[in-house]
Design a protein around this motif. Structure first.
Motif, mmCIF file in Angstrom:
data_model
loop_
_atom_site.group_PDB
_atom_site.id
_atom_site.type_symbol
_atom_site.label_atom_id
_atom_site.label_comp_id
_atom_site.label_asym_id
_atom_site.label_seq_id
_atom_site.Cartn_x
_atom_site.Cartn_y
_atom_site.Cartn_z
ATOM 1 N N TYR A 59 0.842 -1.247 -0.084
ATOM 2 C CA TYR A 59 -0.257 0.188 0.431
ATOM 3 C C TYR A 59 0.917 1.161 0.121
ATOM 4 C CZ TYR A 59 -2.866 3.696 1.543
ATOM 5 O OH TYR A 59 -3.904 4.408 2.020
ATOM 6 N N TRP A 60 1.544 1.726 1.106
ATOM 7 C CA TRP A 60 2.621 2.618 1.043
ATOM 8 C C TRP A 60 3.538 2.809 -0.101
ATOM 9 C CZ3 TRP A 60 3.736 2.350 7.102
ATOM 10 C CH2 TRP A 60 2.230 2.924 7.893
ATOM 11 N N GLY A 61 4.288 1.485 -0.501
ATOM 12 C CA GLY A 61 4.946 1.732 -1.457
ATOM 13 C C GLY A 61 3.796 2.208 -3.194
ATOM 14 N N LEU A 62 3.279 1.818 -3.222
ATOM 15 C CA LEU A 62 2.530 2.857 -4.342
ATOM 16 C C LEU A 62 2.160 4.159 -4.009
ATOM 17 C CD1 LEU A 62 -0.399 0.346 -4.956
ATOM 18 C CD2 LEU A 62 1.337 0.663 -6.440
ATOM 19 N N GLY A 63 1.726 4.031 -3.147
ATOM 20 C CA GLY A 63 1.686 5.738 -2.688
ATOM 21 C C GLY A 63 2.363 7.227 -2.739
ATOM 22 N N LEU A 64 4.106 5.980 -2.724
ATOM 23 C CA LEU A 64 5.139 6.847 -2.244
ATOM 24 C C LEU A 64 5.648 7.220 -3.780
ATOM 25 C CD1 LEU A 64 7.432 4.999 0.238
ATOM 26 C CD2 LEU A 64 6.768 7.802 0.262
ATOM 27 N N SER A 65 5.573 5.843 -4.953
ATOM 28 C CA SER A 65 5.421 6.090 -6.009
ATOM 29 C C SER A 65 4.844 7.338 -6.842
ATOM 30 C CB SER A 65 5.834 4.647 -6.587
ATOM 31 O OG SER A 65 4.319 4.097 -6.798
ATOM 32 N N SER A 66 3.409 7.131 -6.343
ATOM 33 C CA SER A 66 2.105 8.090 -6.948
ATOM 34 C C SER A 66 2.773 9.529 -6.629
ATOM 35 C CB SER A 66 1.019 7.522 -6.788
ATOM 36 O OG SER A 66 0.535 7.213 -5.289
ATOM 37 N N GLN A 67 2.678 9.536 -5.426
ATOM 38 C CA GLN A 67 3.366 10.650 -4.916
ATOM 39 C C GLN A 67 4.595 11.040 -4.691
ATOM 40 O OE1 GLN A 67 0.054 11.831 -1.853
ATOM 41 N NE2 GLN A 67 -0.012 8.999 -1.691
ATOM 42 N N PRO A 68 5.128 11.610 -5.459
ATOM 43 C CA PRO A 68 7.069 11.796 -5.538
ATOM 44 C C PRO A 68 7.362 13.041 -4.941
ATOM 45 C CG PRO A 68 6.426 12.778 -7.922
ATOM 46 C CD PRO A 68 4.849 11.675 -7.334
ATOM 47 N N ASP A 69 6.112 14.197 -4.376
ATOM 48 C CA ASP A 69 6.606 15.606 -3.952
ATOM 49 C C ASP A 69 6.282 15.151 -2.470
ATOM 50 O OD1 ASP A 69 7.057 17.063 -6.382
ATOM 51 O OD2 ASP A 69 5.195 17.009 -7.114
ATOM 52 N N LEU A 70 5.342 13.788 -1.728
ATOM 53 C CA LEU A 70 5.285 13.878 -0.800
ATOM 54 C C LEU A 70 6.188 14.132 0.368
ATOM 55 C CD1 LEU A 70 3.154 10.787 1.402
ATOM 56 C CD2 LEU A 70 5.588 11.758 1.916
ATOM 57 N N LYS A 71 5.598 15.003 1.821
ATOM 58 C CA LYS A 71 6.250 15.183 2.448
ATOM 59 C C LYS A 71 5.612 15.969 3.524
ATOM 60 C CE LYS A 71 9.338 19.141 4.216
ATOM 61 N NZ LYS A 71 10.577 19.676 3.781
ATOM 62 N N PHE A 72 6.074 15.422 5.004
ATOM 63 C CA PHE A 72 5.128 15.931 5.931
ATOM 64 C C PHE A 72 5.985 17.187 7.522
ATOM 65 C CE2 PHE A 72 3.855 11.537 6.411
ATOM 66 C CZ PHE A 72 2.724 11.897 5.464
ATOM 67 N N GLU A 73 5.340 17.990 7.568
ATOM 68 C CA GLU A 73 5.559 19.008 8.636
ATOM 69 C C GLU A 73 5.300 18.765 10.180
ATOM 70 O OE1 GLU A 73 4.943 23.568 9.300
ATOM 71 O OE2 GLU A 73 4.974 22.628 7.250
ATOM 72 N N LEU A 74 5.956 17.579 10.774
ATOM 73 C CA LEU A 74 5.897 17.958 12.643
ATOM 74 C C LEU A 74 5.235 18.550 13.111
ATOM 75 C CD1 LEU A 74 5.159 15.828 14.534
ATOM 76 C CD2 LEU A 74 7.708 16.437 15.638
ATOM 77 N N LYS A 75 3.999 18.779 13.620
ATOM 78 C CA LYS A 75 3.144 20.517 14.222
ATOM 79 C C LYS A 75 2.999 19.861 15.591
ATOM 80 C CE LYS A 75 0.091 22.384 12.022
ATOM 81 N NZ LYS A 75 -1.709 22.736 11.731
ATOM 82 N N GLN A 76 3.308 18.502 16.595
ATOM 83 C CA GLN A 76 2.681 18.169 17.585
ATOM 84 C C GLN A 76 3.241 16.329 17.156
ATOM 85 O OE1 GLN A 76 -0.163 19.826 19.708
ATOM 86 N NE2 GLN A 76 0.815 20.206 21.181
ATOM 87 N N ALA A 77 3.624 16.672 18.920
ATOM 88 C CA ALA A 77 3.649 14.544 19.315
ATOM 89 C C ALA A 77 2.807 14.881 20.105
ATOM 90 C CB ALA A 77 5.197 14.617 19.179
ATOM 91 N N LEU A 78 2.299 13.655 20.726
ATOM 92 C CA LEU A 78 1.398 13.604 21.422
ATOM 93 C C LEU A 78 1.667 12.657 22.556
ATOM 94 C CD1 LEU A 78 -1.845 15.364 21.218
ATOM 95 C CD2 LEU A 78 -0.084 16.764 21.826
ATOM 96 N N ALA A 79 2.214 12.315 23.371
ATOM 97 C CA ALA A 79 2.369 10.981 24.230
ATOM 98 C C ALA A 79 0.971 10.413 25.485
ATOM 99 C CB ALA A 79 3.552 11.515 25.957
ATOM 100 N N GLY A 80 1.004 8.924 25.250
ATOM 101 C CA GLY A 80 -0.205 8.469 25.744
ATOM 102 C C GLY A 80 0.852 6.990 26.367
ATOM 103 N N HIS A 81 -0.491 6.317 26.947
ATOM 104 C CA HIS A 81 -0.236 4.831 27.342
ATOM 105 C C HIS A 81 0.360 4.535 26.220
ATOM 106 C CE1 HIS A 81 0.062 1.912 30.132
ATOM 107 N NE2 HIS A 81 -0.384 0.774 28.972
ATOM 108 N N ASP A 82 1.226 4.148 26.157
ATOM 109 C CA ASP A 82 2.238 2.785 24.716
ATOM 110 C C ASP A 82 1.495 3.600 23.609
ATOM 111 O OD1 ASP A 82 3.801 1.632 26.951
ATOM 112 O OD2 ASP A 82 1.297 -0.023 26.802
ATOM 113 N N THR A 83 0.951 5.137 23.361
ATOM 114 C CA THR A 83 1.080 5.496 22.103
ATOM 115 C C THR A 83 1.475 6.718 22.338
ATOM 116 O OG1 THR A 83 -1.347 6.486 23.568
ATOM 117 C CG2 THR A 83 -1.257 4.541 22.585
ATOM 118 N N VAL A 84 1.591 6.844 20.963
ATOM 119 C CA VAL A 84 1.970 8.558 20.342
ATOM 120 C C VAL A 84 1.052 9.355 19.420
ATOM 121 C CG1 VAL A 84 4.004 7.967 18.329
ATOM 122 C CG2 VAL A 84 3.854 9.911 19.813
#
Length: 119
Positions: A59-84
């Motif tokens: 799934y992600w292999g297809l997504g990456l190949s079809s979206q060469p401009d893909l880029k994420f900008e982190l805004k915030q990371a929230l910690a939880g119980h065994d989660t983020v």
């Protein structure tokens, strides 16, 4: 155990992995039995549940190949119980939140992606 420092560290590596477009590096954060839920998967594949690392790779292999401009900008990371929860903006200017649940080995076993609508 997830705390604010660990959440920030994980978030920085996760975003960097996605921005590198290195599929193996991205998948290194996930367990073999990962279950990923996403409305994008539902739209693209007809099923919003992607189960197992091999299915996620495809799934992600297809997504990456079809979206060469893909880029994420982190805004915030929230910690939880065994989660983020990672709040970020994608290359389309869309806000997203992804919550990952970790096993004892520090690998994500569940991941839930949510997005603002793009009208």
């Amino acid at each position: 155990m997830m705390n604010a420092a660990r959440a920030a560290e994980f978030a920085a590596e996760w975003v960097s992995a996605w921005n590198s477009h290195d599929l193996d590096r991205i998948l290194s954060h996930y367990a073999d039995d990962i279950v990923f839920l996403s409305p994008v998967a539902k739209k693209r594949m007809g099923n919003g549940r992607v189960a197992g690392i091999d299915a996620l790779r495809a799934y992600w292999g297809l997504g990456l190949s079809s979206q060469p401009d893909l880029k994420f900008e982190l805004k915030q990371a929230l910690a939880g119980h065994d989660t983020v929860t990672l709040i970020y903006r994608n290359h389309r200017g869309q806000d997203a939140a992804e919550t990952l649940e970790f096993n004892g080995d520090g690998k994500a076993v569940r991941s839930y992606a949510c997005y603002t609508s793009q009208e």
